[in-house]
Design an enzyme around this catalytic site. Structure first.
Site, mmCIF file in Angstrom:
data_model
loop_
_atom_site.group_PDB
_atom_site.id
_atom_site.type_symbol
_atom_site.label_atom_id
_atom_site.label_comp_id
_atom_site.label_asym_id
_atom_site.label_seq_id
_atom_site.Cartn_x
_atom_site.Cartn_y
_atom_site.Cartn_z
ATOM 1 N N GLY A 149 0.810 -1.211 0.000
ATOM 2 C CA GLY A 149 0.000 0.000 0.000
ATOM 3 C C GLY A 149 0.841 1.258 0.000
ATOM 4 O O GLY A 149 0.529 2.229 -0.695
ATOM 5 N N GLU B 10 -6.417 0.229 2.325
ATOM 6 C CA GLU B 10 -6.697 -0.438 3.601
ATOM 7 C C GLU B 10 -5.543 -1.395 3.839
ATOM 8 O O GLU B 10 -5.322 -2.325 3.061
ATOM 9 C CB GLU B 10 -8.024 -1.198 3.548
ATOM 10 C CG GLU B 10 -8.366 -1.887 4.864
ATOM 11 C CD GLU B 10 -9.192 -3.131 4.677
ATOM 12 O OE1 GLU B 10 -8.854 -4.166 5.293
ATOM 13 O OE2 GLU B 10 -10.157 -3.087 3.898
ATOM 14 N N CYS C 288 -8.621 -9.163 7.581
ATOM 15 C CA CYS C 288 -8.042 -7.878 7.972
ATOM 16 C C CYS C 288 -8.505 -7.460 9.367
ATOM 17 O O CYS C 288 -7.881 -6.611 10.000
ATOM 18 C CB CYS C 288 -8.397 -6.799 6.950
ATOM 19 S SG CYS C 288 -10.156 -6.708 6.556
#
Length: 507
Positions: free
Chosen positions: A227, A246, A283
């Site tokens: 990310g 995320e 997650c």
């Protein structure tokens, strides 16, 4: 010959199926240009037309359930029951976002009529949200359907009026291609531009995509390292674009002494079940459990964890990183394995684990505060409320934080809840974080490193707002205004007019 991707069965570790070509630079550029060319048509659709389109996609996905589940299971090892439930969630997202888009709520229309006698005089102002343009969606591996090519980011972008170019995850290349074909065929049957969704494959294609000037936003679910790299690419462009990532999350759980006394054994079993769900690859896996000193649950926790049979990990890299990270945690001077995880011989199989340490070990030391992706968690014992108040603010940002309490009068919970709310996007009481309801009120995000922007959610109708921006029209004659801003509200959408909410349907 172009490089190719191969499907791999996590249960056996064996490749299967036909090779899938990686998307070359010229093809990525063409696909992104096609998405940009298709964008005006989608943006011009009335809310009801966009809703119809999204419902057609949901229906097409449901109609291909057997084929989708079969290929997704072969590539993920997540199992028939789990994936059928995930597909239902996936189609439900499209339907919920369609209904929300139809109300006009996603347009966030606000009209303030002119007030020439005000001091100072106020002009006529009318604001609405317009689509950003083509969105790059990076599919996640741990939810190949709900966060994949047909996942929440894609549904939210289409609801906002943005075409999508989805980058397939290397762990599920065949699933990604199948989902892309189903969606584009559904668009064509509905009379829409099939260029509203496309799929690219390969690591380099993912970089080429986010660098392409026709891409106007990007969404990603995955590791902190991945990310961060994509976020830097988005920010480093000649025209920087918004990046919604995320990333990692510890999802701490605080158990109060009163809760231990009331239902300690049940909490040990529930924690083990939540922590190992989906092989700990959610997650929202509860990765840190705070227990009071003298809790007496050591054996119950260890037995509950050892008893869990988990799915194989998603790929070889994740499998190997899992045990390496668990060992790193246990190597801390104040930590130890209560249950040591291992790699199994079959495919990417692993066993779950548990690491124990005193909460004082994280006071001024973040060595233990790193996510172990997989079915191993950290148990920290705290001495008293004062120690909790000292260490909880030191936690990294997270998607969720949970308190297991005995009653609303629980003094430890009263201290812990506001501290956890400062470090997370969703606060949970007497439940477990695994499982994210797709609703209007949901928030799936949080302070860094849970997300790159804590103000936005990737689940729920609020996810649509990521892919639109506001435009205000001042003193503009009605014939020149977008239809949604006309005084007679011909679209019947939800609006706020002179400070008063007009619900959808009022025309």
């Amino acid at each position: 010959m172009a490089d190719t991707l191969r499907s791999v069965n996590p249960t056996t570790g064996a490749e299967f199926g036909d090779p899938i070509p990686e998307t070359g630079p010229d093809a990525v550029a063409r696909i992104a240009a096609d998405a940009r060319a298709a964008a005006p048509g989608l943006a011009a659709m009335r809310p009801t037309e966009r809703g119809d389109l999204m419902r057609a996609v949901a229906a097409a996905l449901a109609a291909h359930e057997e084929a989708i589940v079969a290929v997704a299971d072969a590539e993920s090892g997540l199992g028939d029951v789990r994936l059928r439930g995930e597909l239902t969630r996936t189609t439900g997202q499209f339907e919920l976002y369609a209904a929300y888009a139809e109300t006009g709520a996603a347009l966030d229309i606000v009209i303030d009529h002119a007030a020439p006698r005000a001091t100072p005089p106020r002009p006529d102002l009318r604001r609405l949200q317009i689509p950003l343009g083509p969105v790059a969606v990076y599919a996640a591996s741990n939810f190949p359907l709900a966060f994949g090519v047909a996942g929440t980011d894609t549904a939210a972008a289409l609801a906002a009026g943005c075409p999508v170019v989805a980058k397939a995850h290397a762990s599920q290349p065949a699933t990604a291609v199948m989902l892309g074909q189903i969606i584009t065929e559904a668009l064509e049957r509905r009379g829409a531009d099939p260029r509203l969704l496309a799929v690219v494959s390969g690591f380099q294609a993912g970089l080429d995509l986010i660098r392409d000037p026709n891409i106007k936003a990007a969404a990603f679910t995955g590791s902190i390292a991945g990310g961060r790299a994509l976020a830097e690419e988005a920010a480093g462009r000649e025209e920087p674009i918004p990046f919604f990532g995320e990333l990692g999350s510890l999802n701490p759980v605080v158990v109060t002494p009163e809760a231990v006394a009331q239902r300690g054994a049940a909490l040990a079993e529930e924690f083990a079940a939540s922590m190992t769900l989906g092989a700990g690859q959610f997650c929202t896996k509860p990765g840190v459990l705070f227990l009071p000193e003298g809790h007496g649950l050591d054996e119950a926790l260890a037995e509950a964890v050892r008893a869990k049979q988990v799915h194989p990990m998603l790929n070889r890299r994740i499998q190997e990183a899992y045990t390496a990270e668990a060992s790193r945690l246990a190597a801390h001077p104040q930590a130890r394995f209560a249950v040591e995880p291992s790699l199994e011989d079959d495919g990417f199989a692993v066993t779950p684990g548990l690491v124990e340490a005193p909460a004082a070990a994280i006071d001024g030391d973040d060595t233990l505060l790193h996510e172990c992706f997989g079915p191993t968690a950290l148990v920290l014992t705290y001495a008293d409320t004062a120690e909790l108040e000292r260490v909880l603010p030191q936690l990294p940002g997270g998607l969720t934080a949970t308190v297991q309490l005995a009653s609303s009068a629980d003094a430890v919970a009263q201290k812990a809840l506001p501290l956890l709310a400062e470090r997370s996007g969703r606060v949970i009481v007497n439940a477990w974080p695994t499982g994210v309801a797709v609703t209007h009120a949901q928030h799936h995000g949080g302070p860094w490193p849970a997300a790159t922007n804590a103000r936005h959610t990737s689940v729920g109708t609020g996810a649509i707002a990521r892919f639109a921006r506001p435009v205000a029209y001042q003193s503009t004659p009605e014939p020149l205004l977008p239809e949604a801003l006309h005084d007679d509200n011909p679209l019947g959408v939800q609006r706020v007019v002179d400070g008063v909410l007009e619900p959808a349907g009022k025309a």
